[in-house]
Scaffold this active site. Structure first.
Site, short mmCIF file in Angstrom:
data_model
loop_
_atom_site.label_atom_id
_atom_site.label_comp_id
_atom_site.label_asym_id
_atom_site.label_seq_id
_atom_site.Cartn_x
_atom_site.Cartn_y
_atom_site.Cartn_z
N ASP A 161 17.70 -14.16 54.16
CA ASP A 161 18.80 -15.00 54.75
C ASP A 161 18.20 -15.75 55.76
OD1 ASP A 161 20.84 -13.72 53.06
OD2 ASP A 161 20.60 -11.98 54.50
N HIS A 189 24.33 -8.72 55.56
CA HIS A 189 23.88 -9.64 54.33
C HIS A 189 24.87 -9.81 53.35
CE1 HIS A 189 21.42 -11.07 51.06
NE2 HIS A 189 21.97 -9.89 50.23
P1 NAX Z 1 17.80 -5.27 38.73
O1 NAX Z 1 18.83 -4.89 38.32
O2 NAX Z 1 16.70 -5.91 38.06
O3 NAX Z 1 16.77 -3.86 39.21
C1 NAX Z 1 17.16 -2.89 39.72
C2 NAX Z 1 16.48 -1.67 39.48
O4 NAX Z 1 16.83 -0.47 40.10
C3 NAX Z 1 16.87 -1.16 37.86
O5 NAX Z 1 15.32 -1.28 37.22
C4 NAX Z 1 17.36 0.22 38.09
O6 NAX Z 1 17.16 0.99 36.72
C5 NAX Z 1 16.73 0.59 39.26
N1 NAX Z 1 17.57 1.59 39.93
C6 NAX Z 1 19.20 1.68 40.12
N2 NAX Z 1 19.52 2.69 40.74
C7 NAX Z 1 18.51 3.34 40.84
C8 NAX Z 1 18.35 4.74 41.66
N3 NAX Z 1 19.33 5.26 42.03
N4 NAX Z 1 17.06 5.09 41.89
C9 NAX Z 1 16.04 4.31 41.40
N5 NAX Z 1 15.93 3.19 41.01
C10 NAX Z 1 17.36 2.49 40.61
O7 NAX Z 1 17.97 -5.59 40.20
P2 NAX Z 1 17.22 -6.51 41.22
O8 NAX Z 1 17.43 -7.92 41.10
O9 NAX Z 1 15.76 -6.02 41.24
O10 NAX Z 1 17.59 -6.52 42.75
C11 NAX Z 1 17.99 -5.05 43.27
C12 NAX Z 1 18.81 -4.90 44.51
O11 NAX Z 1 18.68 -5.83 45.44
C13 NAX Z 1 20.24 -5.15 43.94
O12 NAX Z 1 21.06 -4.49 44.64
C14 NAX Z 1 20.41 -6.62 44.64
O13 NAX Z 1 22.02 -6.76 44.85
C15 NAX Z 1 19.77 -6.62 46.03
N6 NAX Z 1 19.47 -7.88 46.52
C16 NAX Z 1 19.35 -7.86 47.87
C17 NAX Z 1 19.10 -8.81 48.60
C18 NAX Z 1 19.02 -9.08 50.04
O14 NAX Z 1 18.47 -9.88 50.81
N7 NAX Z 1 19.23 -7.85 50.71
C19 NAX Z 1 18.48 -10.21 48.04
C20 NAX Z 1 18.29 -10.03 46.40
C21 NAX Z 1 18.78 -8.90 45.82
O15 NAX Z 1 20.25 -9.50 45.37
#
Ligand code: NAX
Length: 327
Positions: A161, A189
């Site tokens: 952000d 966020h």
């Molecule tokens: P993806 O769905 O591509 O990847 C997430 C990965 O995490 C998947 O491979 C899944 O199998 C794995 N996973 C889920 N639960 C798990 C657990 N308990 N232990 C280990 N692995 C686990 O998502 P992606 O685009 O990489 O985003 C990841 C996270 O970042 C999401 O929650 C998203 O909302 C968040 N974000 C946060 C941002 C921020 O500024 N704070 C911005 C970007 C993003 O949206």
């Protein structure tokens, strides 16, 4: 050669993981002379573990001189063992028909378990960055689940952000991003965050003098930064990944190696400053040095800012109340 730093990354086979791991292994996060050991966690599902294996094969194929070792696992206690840095990226995404409350609770389970595992096995000074959403509340849950670790070491990512706001200001003022300092993104966020450039400087002069436009601030800049994530999804068909990974690298690099006096935004547990109740994980302005951050205190808060800071706080308080029974 320096002793390798152990970096745990959860959600390692996801989109952000894919944009993050190679940059960490190439030295962009901790320095070009700092070897790293990557300890990667994925869900215990065949598909997730197979994808993680593929990522590890590619990491191997890069032959990174700084990559001193790799671990891939579905067990948080293995991934966090002796970890010096933990990037908690994996989270439960919102499924069809899923309510916000359910999403919060599903993630609370994950971050309670991971907080406990960090508490039990990580380095006693592990630096934790939570990226997975809802990032502030997930970081709060992990912090509360790890009573033996310093609470100040649990942080949430607001750097994306912050970076988004920097670029919008640079475009509006016709200046270089690198010349802007003293920007803040207060709060959660989420679209309620409050990007605040009242104190911002460009090459040491006031940026507010260059952009003296209250209408642009309230009706263009603030909503644009707040809704940027949704705009990326609409344009790309996928959520921000490279920019999110980049922000995670900026956050950890500055935390560990120092911001050289520059203000950066980190989601950190409040100490009660600015009327934000103690422990709430809130975006604050900080400078960093020697692996520690220091909050910028005593900035004047005008009515416009107070209203926005309270609104984003109210959302965080609501999230906190929704998980209070679990902690
Ligand atoms: P993806 O769905 O591509 O990847 C997430 C990965 O995490 C998947 O491979 C899944 O199998 C794995 N996973 C889920 N639960 C798990 C657990 N308990 N232990 C280990 N692995 C686990 O998502 P992606 O685009 O990489 O985003 C990841 C996270 O970042 C999401 O929650 C998203 O909302 C968040 N974000 C946060 C941002 C921020 O500024 N704070 C911005 C970007 C993003 O949206």
């Amino acid at each position: 050669m320096k002793k390798p730093v152990r970096v745990a990354v959860t959600g390692a086979a996801g989109q952000i993981g894919y944009a993050l791991l190679f940059r960490i292994a190439s030295g962009e996060m901790l320095g070009k002379d700092q070897p790293v050991i990557l300890q990667m966690l994925e869900l215990p599902l065949d598909k997730a573990q197979a994808a993680l294996k593929g990522v590890m094969m590619e990491l191997e194929d890069c032959a990174f001189p700084l990559l001193a070792g790799m671990v891939g696992t579905d067990d948080p206690r293995v991934a966090f063992k002796d970890a010096d840095v933990a990037l908690l990226v994996g989270a439960r995404p919102r499924g069809p028909g899923m309510e916000r409350k359910d999403l919060l609770l599903e993630n609370a389970k994950i971050f309670t378990e991971q907080g406990k595992a960090l508490n039990d096995v990580a380095s006693r000074n592990v630096k934790v960055l939570v990226v997975g959403n809802p990032a502030n509340t997930n970081a709060y849950i992990a912090m509360k689940s790890a009573p033996d670790l310093p609470a100040k070491n649990f942080t949430a990512m607001l750097r994306l952000d912050h970076n988004r706001a920097l670029s919008q200001l640079a475009i509006k003022a016709g200046v270089q991003v690198a010349d802007i300092d003293r920007l803040i993104v207060w709060g959660n966020h989420s679209p309620t965050m409050y990007p605040d450039y009242r104190f911002a400087t460009v090459a040491n002069a006031s940026l507010k003098d260059k952009i003296n436009d209250a209408d642009w601030n309230a009706n263009d800049f603030i909503p644009k930064v707040g809704k940027r994530g949704a705009a990326i999804i609409e344009a790309r068909g996928l959520s921000s990944a490279a920019s999110a990974a980049n922000a995670a690298i900026d956050h950890v690099r500055d935390w560990l190696l120092g911001s050289n006096g520059k203000w950066v935004t980190m989601g950190i547990p409040s100490d009660g400053s600015y009327g934000i109740p103690k422990d709430v994980l809130y975006g604050f302005p900080v400078t960093t040095q020697g692996g520690e951050y220091t909050m910028i205190r005593d900035l004047p808060i005008d009515d416009f800012s107070r209203e926005r800071m309270d609104k984003t706080l109210a959302e965080l308080e609501e999230e906190r109340a929704g998980v209070a029974h679990l902690l």
